[in-house]
Structures are given as C-alpha cells and as structure tokens.
Motif scaffolding. Structure first.
Motif, PDB file in Angstrom:
ATOM      1  N   GLY A 182     -83.175  35.525  15.860  1.00 16.53           N
ATOM      2  CA  GLY A 182     -83.488  34.202  15.211  1.00 16.53           C
ATOM      3  C   GLY A 182     -82.946  33.232  15.835  1.00 16.53           C
ATOM      4  O   GLY A 182     -83.612  32.271  16.138  1.00 16.53           O
ATOM      5  N   ALA A 232     -89.765  31.125  15.660  1.00 17.92           N
ATOM      6  CA  ALA A 232     -88.757  32.229  15.656  1.00 17.92           C
ATOM      7  C   ALA A 232     -89.249  32.955  14.392  1.00 17.92           C
ATOM      8  O   ALA A 232     -89.485  34.285  14.608  1.00 17.92           O
ATOM      9  CB  ALA A 232     -87.604  31.632  15.459  1.00 17.92           C
ATOM     10  N   VAL A 233     -89.514  32.615  13.389  1.00 14.23           N
ATOM     11  CA  VAL A 233     -90.065  33.321  12.187  1.00 14.23           C
ATOM     12  C   VAL A 233     -91.236  34.318  12.473  1.00 14.23           C
ATOM     13  O   VAL A 233     -91.424  35.064  12.122  1.00 14.23           O
ATOM     14  CB  VAL A 233     -89.958  32.790  10.943  1.00 14.23           C
ATOM     15  N   GLY A 279     -90.762  37.138  14.543  1.00 16.44           N
ATOM     16  CA  GLY A 279     -89.979  37.892  13.737  1.00 16.44           C
ATOM     17  C   GLY A 279     -91.080  38.705  13.005  1.00 16.44           C
ATOM     18  O   GLY A 279     -90.888  39.869  12.841  1.00 16.44           O
ATOM     19  N   ASP A 285     -83.618  36.851  10.065  1.00 20.05           N
ATOM     20  CA  ASP A 285     -84.241  36.090  10.968  1.00 20.05           C
ATOM     21  C   ASP A 285     -84.443  34.822  10.697  1.00 20.05           C
ATOM     22  O   ASP A 285     -84.192  33.745  11.584  1.00 20.05           O
ATOM     23  CB  ASP A 285     -85.847  36.652  11.242  1.00 20.05           C
ATOM     24  N   SER A 286     -84.753  34.141   9.842  1.00 22.02           N
ATOM     25  CA  SER A 286     -85.109  33.021   9.072  1.00 22.02           C
ATOM     26  C   SER A 286     -83.577  32.253   9.265  1.00 22.02           C
ATOM     27  O   SER A 286     -83.584  31.182   9.403  1.00 22.02           O
ATOM     28  CB  SER A 286     -85.764  33.243   7.676  1.00 22.02           C
ATOM     29  N   ALA A 337     -82.927  31.486  12.803  1.00 24.70           N
ATOM     30  CA  ALA A 337     -84.018  30.467  12.961  1.00 24.70           C
ATOM     31  C   ALA A 337     -83.410  29.091  12.657  1.00 24.70           C
ATOM     32  O   ALA A 337     -83.666  27.975  13.258  1.00 24.70           O
ATOM     33  CB  ALA A 337     -85.453  30.537  12.502  1.00 24.70           C
TER      34      ALA A 337
END
Length: 224
Positions: free
Chosen positions: A103, A140-141, A144, A177-178, A181
C-alpha cells in the motif's frame, strides 16, 4: 555525494544478484525434488526482479537505488520467503506486513504519476495537493483490489490456496492495503502542501534530480 550514490548503487546490484542466485539455486533444487510449483514460483520471481529495471529503462526513467532496493526486497519477501519458504503460514503477520508495505509503495507510485502529470505542460490539468493525495490513495487500493481478484481466480481455476482463509484474508489484506495507502497519500499531501521534511521528501527529491527532463517548469495555476 557521488561516492555515497555509487555505494548505494553497488549495494543494489549486490542485493539483486544475491536474490537471483538464491532463486536459481531454488529452481535447481525444485527440479531435482520434482517440486514444479516451487520451480515456476522461483522462475516468476526471477523475472520480477528484472521488471523494475526494464520498465524504468523503457520509459527513460531513473529510479533511486533506495527505491529499487525496497522493490527487490518486497519481491523477495513475498515470493521467495512467503510462497517458497512458507512464511505466510509460519508467521501470521507476514501477509499483513507485506500488504501494508505494498500500500505504501503503490501510494507513492500513484502520487508520483499524478505529480508528473501536474508538471507536464502538454496536459491541461492541475490537481491540488488534496486531489493528488486522493488519487494516490485510490490508485493503491484499486491495484490491491485487482490483486485480490487475481488470488481468487487462481484459487478457483488452479486449486491454489493464495487466499488462505478466504474472505477474512481478503478483507484484512484490503484493510492494511488501505492503511499503507493512507500513510503514503498523507505524506504526499504534506510534501506538496508544505514541503515537509521526511522520507517521502527524500525519495521525491532524489527522483526529481535523477529525472529532471520529466519536470519542465510551467506556468500552470496552483489555485485549484
């Protein structure tokens, strides 16, 4: 300064060659033991170690040695240690750590992409620091989420176990991931807004110096 840069470049080359040597040895062992899944995993990982250099060269982009080292270590940790050495099963936090790091990396890349567009005179658009950060986060999300779709597809088509505990694994992966990010996006926002000191500024500054041809000064308004 040049001496310091050459040392980092040398460390990058040594690290890359060490990882590739380990992968080649793993491929040989996999063939001898008839573990063909490990063989193809090692082969894929070996190809991935060349990918950042190929992309950078093809697009005439120079990546800071520190950033290339981070990418190489991530590939090694996720594919070699995670998949081949079963670190995902040995350490419950391994997958979460790597997804958080991914992320961060993807958030930084997303911010870098929109930063280049902001500086490009041919693109008639300018994004404020907030929307640059928002783009970095969503980029990024989104990547993912695409990766989770890939894991789901591989598990269902080839009978693998990439998702481990299924929905629970997927949701935790997306959550961390979030988080990664958000950290990257917020760091980018602070950099663009106030030129805050920190790791993010160091990476951006090094990238700009190495790729000055990509960032021609322009007269775009910064009021949006």
């Amino acid at each position: 300064m040049k001496l310091k840069g050459s040392k980092k470049r040398k460390a990058e080359v040594v690290l890359a060659n060490t990882i590739r040597t380990l992968l080649v040895i793993s491929m040989i062992i996999s063939i001898v033991t008839h573990n063909y899944l490990n063989f193809f995993t090692a082969l894929l990982t070996l190809c991935l170690t060349f990918l950042p250099f190929i992309i950078a060269k093809k697009n005439h982009i120079k990546l800071p040695p520190s950033f290339q080292i981070i990418i190489l270590l991530f590939i090694f940790a996720s594919q070699y240690l995670g998949e081949m050495k079963n670190y995902y099963l040995k350490f419950w936090w391994w997958d979460l750590m790597l997804h958080t790091l991914s992320g961060l990396i993807l958030g930084f890349l997303g911010f870098l992409l929109v930063y280049i567009l902001n500086k490009e005179e041919k693109v008639n658009v300018y994004l404020s620091p907030f929307f640059m950060a928002l783009f970095a986060f969503t980029f990024a999300v989104s990547v993912g989420a695409l990766w989770e779709i890939f894991e789901f597809s591989m598990d269902n088509i080839f009978g693998l176990n990439m998702q481990k505990s299924g929905l629970v694994d997927t949701m935790w992966d997306l959550i961390v991931d979030s988080i990664g990010a958000i950290v990257a996006a917020f760091s980018g926002y602070l950099y663009e807004k106030n030129r805050e000191e920190g790791i993010f500024k160091n990476l951006i500054t090094k990238f700009l110096k190495m790729n000055s041809q990509l960032f021609k000064q322009n007269s775009k308004s910064r009021d949006i």
